[in-house]
Design a protein around this motif. Structure first.
Motif, PDB file in Angstrom:
ATOM      1  N   HIS A  34       0.867  -1.185   0.000  1.00  0.00           N
ATOM      2  CA  HIS A  34       0.000   0.000   0.000  1.00  0.00           C
ATOM      3  C   HIS A  34       0.896   1.224   0.000  1.00  0.00           C
ATOM      4  CE1 HIS A  34       0.683  -0.903   4.311  1.00  0.00           C
ATOM      5  NE2 HIS A  34       0.696   0.407   4.449  1.00  0.00           N
ATOM      6  N   TRP A  35       0.406   2.298  -0.561  1.00  0.00           N
ATOM      7  CA  TRP A  35       1.253   3.445  -0.907  1.00  0.00           C
ATOM      8  C   TRP A  35       1.140   4.542   0.129  1.00  0.00           C
ATOM      9  CZ3 TRP A  35       4.257   1.143  -3.943  1.00  0.00           C
ATOM     10  CH2 TRP A  35       3.763   0.106  -4.748  1.00  0.00           C
ATOM     11  N   LEU A  36       2.293   5.168   0.428  1.00  0.00           N
ATOM     12  CA  LEU A  36       2.368   6.190   1.475  1.00  0.00           C
ATOM     13  C   LEU A  36       2.619   7.564   0.855  1.00  0.00           C
ATOM     14  CD1 LEU A  36       4.794   4.257   3.873  1.00  0.00           C
ATOM     15  CD2 LEU A  36       2.326   4.510   4.160  1.00  0.00           C
ATOM     16  N   PRO A  37       2.057   8.617   1.467  1.00  0.00           N
ATOM     17  CA  PRO A  37       2.398   9.970   1.002  1.00  0.00           C
ATOM     18  C   PRO A  37       3.862  10.266   1.333  1.00  0.00           C
ATOM     19  CG  PRO A  37       1.089  10.096   3.013  1.00  0.00           C
ATOM     20  CD  PRO A  37       1.127   8.648   2.611  1.00  0.00           C
ATOM     21  N   LYS A  92       7.261   6.592 -24.042  1.00  0.00           N
ATOM     22  CA  LYS A  92       6.266   5.507 -23.927  1.00  0.00           C
ATOM     23  C   LYS A  92       6.363   4.860 -22.536  1.00  0.00           C
ATOM     24  CE  LYS A  92       8.010   3.593 -27.578  1.00  0.00           C
ATOM     25  NZ  LYS A  92       8.225   2.610 -28.663  1.00  0.00           N
ATOM     26  N   PRO A  93       5.255   4.708 -21.829  1.00  0.00           N
ATOM     27  CA  PRO A  93       5.292   4.344 -20.408  1.00  0.00           C
ATOM     28  C   PRO A  93       5.400   2.852 -20.132  1.00  0.00           C
ATOM     29  CG  PRO A  93       3.037   4.728 -21.059  1.00  0.00           C
ATOM     30  CD  PRO A  93       3.892   4.968 -22.298  1.00  0.00           C
ATOM     31  N   LEU A  94       5.947   2.576 -18.972  1.00  0.00           N
ATOM     32  CA  LEU A  94       5.879   1.248 -18.354  1.00  0.00           C
ATOM     33  C   LEU A  94       5.837   1.452 -16.846  1.00  0.00           C
ATOM     34  CD1 LEU A  94       9.056   0.164 -17.274  1.00  0.00           C
ATOM     35  CD2 LEU A  94       9.395   0.700 -19.673  1.00  0.00           C
ATOM     36  N   LEU A  95       5.262   0.489 -16.143  1.00  0.00           N
ATOM     37  CA  LEU A  95       5.102   0.608 -14.685  1.00  0.00           C
ATOM     38  C   LEU A  95       5.942  -0.467 -14.000  1.00  0.00           C
ATOM     39  CD1 LEU A  95       3.384   2.229 -12.560  1.00  0.00           C
ATOM     40  CD2 LEU A  95       1.859   0.234 -12.551  1.00  0.00           C
ATOM     41  N   LEU A  96       6.748  -0.044 -13.050  1.00  0.00           N
ATOM     42  CA  LEU A  96       7.658  -0.955 -12.347  1.00  0.00           C
ATOM     43  C   LEU A  96       7.351  -0.900 -10.857  1.00  0.00           C
ATOM     44  CD1 LEU A  96      10.186  -2.708 -11.969  1.00  0.00           C
ATOM     45  CD2 LEU A  96      11.543  -0.624 -12.086  1.00  0.00           C
ATOM     46  N   THR A  97       7.051  -2.071 -10.293  1.00  0.00           N
ATOM     47  CA  THR A  97       6.829  -2.169  -8.846  1.00  0.00           C
ATOM     48  C   THR A  97       7.909  -3.067  -8.255  1.00  0.00           C
ATOM     49  OG1 THR A  97       4.433  -1.988  -9.217  1.00  0.00           O
ATOM     50  CG2 THR A  97       5.139  -2.715  -7.041  1.00  0.00           C
ATOM     51  N   GLU A  98       8.515  -2.607  -7.150  1.00  0.00           N
ATOM     52  CA  GLU A  98       9.627  -3.344  -6.545  1.00  0.00           C
ATOM     53  C   GLU A  98       9.368  -3.535  -5.055  1.00  0.00           C
ATOM     54  OE1 GLU A  98      12.008  -0.094  -8.130  1.00  0.00           O
ATOM     55  OE2 GLU A  98      13.481  -1.560  -8.795  1.00  0.00           O
ATOM     56  N   LEU A 151      15.368   7.556 -21.417  1.00  0.00           N
ATOM     57  CA  LEU A 151      14.671   7.135 -20.186  1.00  0.00           C
ATOM     58  C   LEU A 151      14.302   8.342 -19.316  1.00  0.00           C
ATOM     59  CD1 LEU A 151      13.783   4.805 -18.213  1.00  0.00           C
ATOM     60  CD2 LEU A 151      16.047   5.065 -17.165  1.00  0.00           C
ATOM     61  N   THR A 152      13.034   8.404 -18.928  1.00  0.00           N
ATOM     62  CA  THR A 152      12.603   9.400 -17.916  1.00  0.00           C
ATOM     63  C   THR A 152      11.747   8.660 -16.887  1.00  0.00           C
ATOM     64  OG1 THR A 152      10.614   9.915 -19.230  1.00  0.00           O
ATOM     65  CG2 THR A 152      12.566  11.350 -19.557  1.00  0.00           C
ATOM     66  N   ARG A 153      11.568   9.294 -15.733  1.00  0.00           N
ATOM     67  CA  ARG A 153      10.755   8.695 -14.658  1.00  0.00           C
ATOM     68  C   ARG A 153       9.711   9.713 -14.218  1.00  0.00           C
ATOM     69  NH1 ARG A 153      12.556   4.389 -10.572  1.00  0.00           N
ATOM     70  NH2 ARG A 153      14.726   4.682 -11.211  1.00  0.00           N
ATOM     71  N   ASP A 154       8.439   9.359 -14.318  1.00  0.00           N
ATOM     72  CA  ASP A 154       7.365  10.294 -13.961  1.00  0.00           C
ATOM     73  C   ASP A 154       7.245  10.463 -12.452  1.00  0.00           C
ATOM     74  OD1 ASP A 154       6.795  10.418 -16.618  1.00  0.00           O
ATOM     75  OD2 ASP A 154       4.965   9.193 -16.519  1.00  0.00           O
ATOM     76  N   PHE A 155       7.360   9.358 -11.708  1.00  0.00           N
ATOM     77  CA  PHE A 155       7.181   9.458 -10.246  1.00  0.00           C
ATOM     78  C   PHE A 155       7.747   8.199  -9.587  1.00  0.00           C
ATOM     79  CE2 PHE A 155       4.018   6.182 -10.087  1.00  0.00           C
ATOM     80  CZ  PHE A 155       3.184   6.362 -11.159  1.00  0.00           C
ATOM     81  N   ILE A 156       7.971   8.294  -8.296  1.00  0.00           N
ATOM     82  CA  ILE A 156       8.251   7.128  -7.442  1.00  0.00           C
ATOM     83  C   ILE A 156       7.303   7.228  -6.246  1.00  0.00           C
ATOM     84  CG2 ILE A 156       9.915   5.867  -6.028  1.00  0.00           C
ATOM     85  CD1 ILE A 156      12.173   7.146  -7.596  1.00  0.00           C
ATOM     86  N   ASP A 157       6.482   6.184  -6.051  1.00  0.00           N
ATOM     87  CA  ASP A 157       5.599   6.137  -4.863  1.00  0.00           C
ATOM     88  C   ASP A 157       6.220   5.167  -3.861  1.00  0.00           C
ATOM     89  OD1 ASP A 157       3.634   7.757  -5.985  1.00  0.00           O
ATOM     90  OD2 ASP A 157       2.468   6.074  -6.757  1.00  0.00           O
ATOM     91  N   PRO A 158       6.510   5.611  -2.632  1.00  0.00           N
ATOM     92  CA  PRO A 158       6.950   4.659  -1.605  1.00  0.00           C
ATOM     93  C   PRO A 158       5.783   3.817  -1.111  1.00  0.00           C
ATOM     94  CG  PRO A 158       6.939   6.913  -0.718  1.00  0.00           C
ATOM     95  CD  PRO A 158       6.463   7.006  -2.128  1.00  0.00           C
ATOM     96  N   GLY A 159       6.084   2.557  -0.763  1.00  0.00           N
ATOM     97  CA  GLY A 159       5.011   1.680  -0.288  1.00  0.00           C
ATOM     98  C   GLY A 159       5.471   0.770   0.821  1.00  0.00           C
ATOM     99  N   TRP A 168       9.335  -2.917   2.767  1.00  0.00           N
ATOM    100  CA  TRP A 168       9.206  -1.662   2.017  1.00  0.00           C
ATOM    101  C   TRP A 168       9.278  -1.939   0.522  1.00  0.00           C
ATOM    102  CZ3 TRP A 168       7.622   2.370   4.725  1.00  0.00           C
ATOM    103  CH2 TRP A 168       7.876   2.382   6.098  1.00  0.00           C
ATOM    104  N   GLY A 169       8.635  -1.035  -0.252  1.00  0.00           N
ATOM    105  CA  GLY A 169       8.650  -1.177  -1.701  1.00  0.00           C
ATOM    106  C   GLY A 169       8.464   0.168  -2.357  1.00  0.00           C
ATOM    107  N   ARG A 170       8.378   0.154  -3.653  1.00  0.00           N
ATOM    108  CA  ARG A 170       8.116   1.389  -4.401  1.00  0.00           C
ATOM    109  C   ARG A 170       7.507   1.054  -5.748  1.00  0.00           C
ATOM    110  NH1 ARG A 170      13.856   3.785  -6.484  1.00  0.00           N
ATOM    111  NH2 ARG A 170      14.468   2.077  -7.859  1.00  0.00           N
ATOM    112  N   ARG A 171       6.908   2.078  -6.332  1.00  0.00           N
ATOM    113  CA  ARG A 171       6.244   1.936  -7.639  1.00  0.00           C
ATOM    114  C   ARG A 171       6.670   3.135  -8.475  1.00  0.00           C
ATOM    115  NH1 ARG A 171      -0.238   2.113  -7.342  1.00  0.00           N
ATOM    116  NH2 ARG A 171       0.206   4.255  -6.605  1.00  0.00           N
ATOM    117  N   SER A 172       7.123   2.877  -9.690  1.00  0.00           N
ATOM    118  CA  SER A 172       7.587   3.964 -10.575  1.00  0.00           C
ATOM    119  C   SER A 172       6.941   3.827 -11.938  1.00  0.00           C
ATOM    120  CB  SER A 172       9.101   3.866 -10.807  1.00  0.00           C
ATOM    121  OG  SER A 172       9.823   3.887  -9.618  1.00  0.00           O
ATOM    122  N   ARG A 173       6.590   4.968 -12.527  1.00  0.00           N
ATOM    123  CA  ARG A 173       6.245   4.947 -13.953  1.00  0.00           C
ATOM    124  C   ARG A 173       7.448   5.537 -14.698  1.00  0.00           C
ATOM    125  NH1 ARG A 173       0.941   7.401 -14.943  1.00  0.00           N
ATOM    126  NH2 ARG A 173       2.048   9.408 -14.966  1.00  0.00           N
TER     127      ARG A 173
END
Ligand SMILES: C=C(O[C@@H]1C=C(C(=O)O)C=C[C@H]1O)C(=O)O
Length: 170
Positions: free
Chosen positions: A13-16, A151-157, A126-134, A140-145
């Motif tokens: 789950h994602w944190l502010p 052209k986008p791809l979504l990476l969750t770690e 390569l560019t990165r739109d955001f990193i969401d901590p989770g 702990w994890g994160r989600r990045s577009r």
């Protein structure tokens, strides 16, 4: 192991960014803008990939992730364990809209056991739109577009218990 890790990844789950849980040592890892593969290499002799799943999935299989990517009929899914000296340190899930898979980006379907980062961070577009901590439980994890040629791809770690991130928190 791999199925449990990927199930936990999907339960993140994602944190502010303002969350008090996100201490400086933790953010230093979660907000890493460079390659996590390269960062892991500073903490072991060899980083390797255990490939768990690579396949096209239909849009109907996406949950919240679909809201973060352009609508498409199919998405290339890649799920892996990224290991330091053979020990799983990270579970990774990458979703690539089929519309991203044209031109050089078709290479994303041929990665196999080569770390995604070696391909992404060799691409000057390569560019990165955001990193969401989770967080999920104590992990702990994160989600990045990310974008290649826009052209986008979504990476969750998900950082697994043996990963050096947790040693930095001691
Ligand atoms: C995106 C990177 O690639 C790493 C490798 C992955 C893979 O091979 O699928 C997935 C997640 C990343 O931790 C990176 O090195 O930053």
């Amino acid at each position: 192991m791999s199925q449990d890790a990927l199930a936990q990844l999907r339960a993140l789950h994602w944190l502010p960014a303002s969350s008090p849980l996100l201490t400086a040592p933790l953010l230093d890892w979660l907000m890493e803008e460079d390659s996590m593969t390269r960062r892991f290499e500073q903490h072991c002799q060899q980083v390797t990939v255990q490939l768990v799943r690579e396949a096209f999935i239909d849009a109907g299989e996406l949950q919240e992730e679909g809201d973060l990517l352009p609508a498409d009929q199919r998405f290339w899914l890649r799920e892996i364990l990224l290991c330091g000296d053979g020990v799983p340190w990270l579970a990774g899930r990458t979703l690539v809209p089929e519309s991203t898979l044209n031109g050089p980006e078709q290479m994303l379907q041929q990665l196999g056991t080569r770390p995604l980062g070696r391909y992404l961070f060799a691409d000057s577009t390569l560019t990165r739109d955001f990193i969401d901590p989770g967080q999920v439980g104590a992990l702990w994890g994160r989600r990045s577009r990310l974008r290649l040629s826009g052209k986008p791809l979504l990476l969750t770690e998900l950082f697994l218990p043996a990963s050096p991130l947790y040693r930095a928190l001691d």
